[in-house]
Design a protein around this motif. Structure first.
Motif, PDB file in Angstrom:
ATOM      1  N   ILE A  83     -18.561  48.704 -31.007  1.00  0.00           N
ATOM      2  CA  ILE A  83     -19.010  49.148 -29.686  1.00  0.00           C
ATOM      3  C   ILE A  83     -19.023  50.673 -29.652  1.00  0.00           C
ATOM      4  N   ARG A  84     -20.102  51.208 -29.075  1.00  0.00           N
ATOM      5  CA  ARG A  84     -20.265  52.666 -29.005  1.00  0.00           C
ATOM      6  C   ARG A  84     -20.175  53.156 -27.558  1.00  0.00           C
ATOM      7  N   HIS A  85     -19.809  54.411 -27.402  1.00  0.00           N
ATOM      8  CA  HIS A  85     -19.878  55.205 -26.186  1.00  0.00           C
ATOM      9  C   HIS A  85     -18.855  54.856 -25.104  1.00  0.00           C
ATOM     10  N   MET A  86     -18.536  53.601 -24.860  1.00  0.00           N
ATOM     11  CA  MET A  86     -17.593  53.223 -23.802  1.00  0.00           C
ATOM     12  C   MET A  86     -16.746  52.053 -24.284  1.00  0.00           C
ATOM     13  N   PRO A  87     -15.611  51.811 -23.646  1.00  0.00           N
ATOM     14  CA  PRO A  87     -14.807  50.632 -23.999  1.00  0.00           C
ATOM     15  C   PRO A  87     -15.514  49.325 -23.610  1.00  0.00           C
ATOM     16  N   LYS A  88     -15.134  48.258 -24.289  1.00  0.00           N
ATOM     17  CA  LYS A  88     -15.760  46.951 -24.056  1.00  0.00           C
ATOM     18  C   LYS A  88     -15.661  46.488 -22.599  1.00  0.00           C
ATOM     19  N   PRO A  89     -14.503  46.590 -21.931  1.00  0.00           N
ATOM     20  CA  PRO A  89     -14.444  46.131 -20.532  1.00  0.00           C
ATOM     21  C   PRO A  89     -15.400  46.899 -19.609  1.00  0.00           C
ATOM     22  N   LEU A  90     -15.587  48.161 -19.884  1.00  0.00           N
ATOM     23  CA  LEU A  90     -16.512  48.948 -19.066  1.00  0.00           C
ATOM     24  C   LEU A  90     -17.958  48.518 -19.293  1.00  0.00           C
ATOM     25  N   TRP A  91     -18.306  48.214 -20.531  1.00  0.00           N
ATOM     26  CA  TRP A  91     -19.653  47.700 -20.811  1.00  0.00           C
ATOM     27  C   TRP A  91     -19.868  46.355 -20.116  1.00  0.00           C
ATOM     28  N   ALA A  92     -18.884  45.470 -20.206  1.00  0.00           N
ATOM     29  CA  ALA A  92     -19.016  44.152 -19.567  1.00  0.00           C
ATOM     30  C   ALA A  92     -19.169  44.300 -18.055  1.00  0.00           C
ATOM     31  N   LEU A  93     -18.408  45.203 -17.455  1.00  0.00           N
ATOM     32  CA  LEU A  93     -18.506  45.445 -16.020  1.00  0.00           C
ATOM     33  C   LEU A  93     -19.871  46.018 -15.652  1.00  0.00           C
ATOM     34  N   LEU A  94     -20.379  46.920 -16.472  1.00  0.00           N
ATOM     35  CA  LEU A  94     -21.705  47.492 -16.241  1.00  0.00           C
ATOM     36  C   LEU A  94     -22.789  46.417 -16.291  1.00  0.00           C
ATOM     37  N   VAL A  95     -22.687  45.516 -17.248  1.00  0.00           N
ATOM     38  CA  VAL A  95     -23.682  44.441 -17.372  1.00  0.00           C
ATOM     39  C   VAL A  95     -23.589  43.493 -16.177  1.00  0.00           C
ATOM     40  N   LEU A  96     -22.381  43.230 -15.696  1.00  0.00           N
ATOM     41  CA  LEU A  96     -22.228  42.319 -14.555  1.00  0.00           C
ATOM     42  C   LEU A  96     -22.651  42.945 -13.232  1.00  0.00           C
ATOM     43  N   LEU A  97     -22.320  44.210 -13.010  1.00  0.00           N
ATOM     44  CA  LEU A  97     -22.620  44.844 -11.728  1.00  0.00           C
ATOM     45  C   LEU A  97     -24.079  45.288 -11.610  1.00  0.00           C
ATOM     46  N   PHE A  98     -24.654  45.725 -12.697  1.00  0.00           N
ATOM     47  CA  PHE A  98     -26.048  46.167 -12.711  1.00  0.00           C
ATOM     48  C   PHE A  98     -26.789  45.381 -13.788  1.00  0.00           C
ATOM     49  N   PRO A  99     -27.182  44.150 -13.475  1.00  0.00           N
ATOM     50  CA  PRO A  99     -27.688  43.249 -14.519  1.00  0.00           C
ATOM     51  C   PRO A  99     -28.849  43.800 -15.343  1.00  0.00           C
ATOM     52  N   LEU A 100     -29.859  44.317 -14.724  1.00  0.00           N
ATOM     53  CA  LEU A 100     -31.025  44.751 -15.488  1.00  0.00           C
ATOM     54  C   LEU A 100     -30.753  46.057 -16.235  1.00  0.00           C
ATOM     55  N   VAL A 101     -30.259  47.054 -15.543  1.00  0.00           N
ATOM     56  CA  VAL A 101     -29.995  48.347 -16.163  1.00  0.00           C
ATOM     57  C   VAL A 101     -28.844  48.235 -17.165  1.00  0.00           C
ATOM     58  N   GLY A 102     -27.794  47.517 -16.803  1.00  0.00           N
ATOM     59  CA  GLY A 102     -26.653  47.367 -17.696  1.00  0.00           C
ATOM     60  C   GLY A 102     -26.999  46.607 -18.967  1.00  0.00           C
ATOM     61  N   SER A 103     -27.814  45.573 -18.830  1.00  0.00           N
ATOM     62  CA  SER A 103     -28.208  44.785 -20.002  1.00  0.00           C
ATOM     63  C   SER A 103     -29.065  45.594 -20.961  1.00  0.00           C
ATOM     64  N   ILE A 104     -30.028  46.303 -20.408  1.00  0.00           N
ATOM     65  CA  ILE A 104     -30.895  47.119 -21.259  1.00  0.00           C
ATOM     66  C   ILE A 104     -30.089  48.240 -21.903  1.00  0.00           C
ATOM     67  N   SER A 105     -29.172  48.837 -21.148  1.00  0.00           N
ATOM     68  CA  SER A 105     -28.318  49.894 -21.708  1.00  0.00           C
ATOM     69  C   SER A 105     -27.456  49.363 -22.835  1.00  0.00           C
ATOM     70  N   TRP A 106     -26.900  48.165 -22.645  1.00  0.00           N
ATOM     71  CA  TRP A 106     -26.068  47.566 -23.694  1.00  0.00           C
ATOM     72  C   TRP A 106     -26.882  47.332 -24.959  1.00  0.00           C
ATOM     73  N   LEU A 107     -28.080  46.777 -24.800  1.00  0.00           N
ATOM     74  CA  LEU A 107     -28.902  46.462 -25.966  1.00  0.00           C
ATOM     75  C   LEU A 107     -29.370  47.713 -26.696  1.00  0.00           C
ATOM     76  N   ILE A 108     -29.595  48.795 -25.968  1.00  0.00           N
ATOM     77  CA  ILE A 108     -30.087  50.012 -26.607  1.00  0.00           C
ATOM     78  C   ILE A 108     -28.951  50.862 -27.173  1.00  0.00           C
ATOM     79  N   ALA A 109     -27.891  51.060 -26.379  1.00  0.00           N
ATOM     80  CA  ALA A 109     -26.894  52.065 -26.757  1.00  0.00           C
ATOM     81  C   ALA A 109     -25.483  51.536 -26.942  1.00  0.00           C
ATOM     82  N   GLY A 110     -25.217  50.305 -26.595  1.00  0.00           N
ATOM     83  CA  GLY A 110     -23.835  49.849 -26.575  1.00  0.00           C
ATOM     84  C   GLY A 110     -23.279  49.328 -27.875  1.00  0.00           C
ATOM     85  N   LYS A 111     -24.120  48.872 -28.752  1.00  0.00           N
ATOM     86  CA  LYS A 111     -23.649  48.205 -29.963  1.00  0.00           C
ATOM     87  C   LYS A 111     -24.219  48.889 -31.192  1.00  0.00           C
ATOM     88  N   LYS A 112     -23.394  49.022 -32.215  1.00  0.00           N
ATOM     89  CA  LYS A 112     -23.881  49.540 -33.489  1.00  0.00           C
ATOM     90  C   LYS A 112     -24.791  48.488 -34.108  1.00  0.00           C
TER      91      LYS A 112
END
Length: 105
Positions: free
Chosen positions: A29-58
């Motif tokens: 996982i890059r840039h942020m801790p895993k719980p913060l990424w999961a919270l981002l994906v849950l609270l902002f589904p579209l933006v958080g999901s796209i952000s995770w797929l682009i920048a969250g994972k090596k």
């Protein structure tokens, strides 16, 4: 039908991103801790999901699944007709060409 797709596609994307996020190892996982990424994906589904797929994972190259290191050199998947080991194994056929039953019609 289009209204249903406009609801289902972002929902499927966010479910995929959330499951991918929680199942990813902490080292990947890059840039942020895993719980913060999961919270981002849950609270902002579209933006958080796209952000995770682009920048969250090596991401690893696609050839990683087929390659390995053996004998100090990188080994990748090779088609059978380009693989010298496979071609040599064809010559080592236990059945000999002098089989009399093969020549009979």
């Amino acid at each position: 039908m289009l209204r249903v797709l406009m609801f289902l596609v972002p929902l499927a994307l966010s479910v995929y991103a959330f499951i991918d996020c929680i199942s990813t190892k902490d080292d990947d996982i890059r840039h942020m801790p895993k719980p913060l990424w999961a919270l981002l994906v849950l609270l902002f589904p579209l933006v958080g999901s796209i952000s995770w797929l682009i920048a969250g994972k090596k991401r690893r190259p696609a050839a990683d699944g087929w390659s390995g290191v053996r004998g100090g050199r990188s080994r990748q998947w090779v088609a059978p007709d380009d693989n010298p080991d496979f071609l040599k194994s064809l010559d080592d056929d236990p059945k000999k060409d002098d089989d009399p039953k093969r020549d009979e019609p």
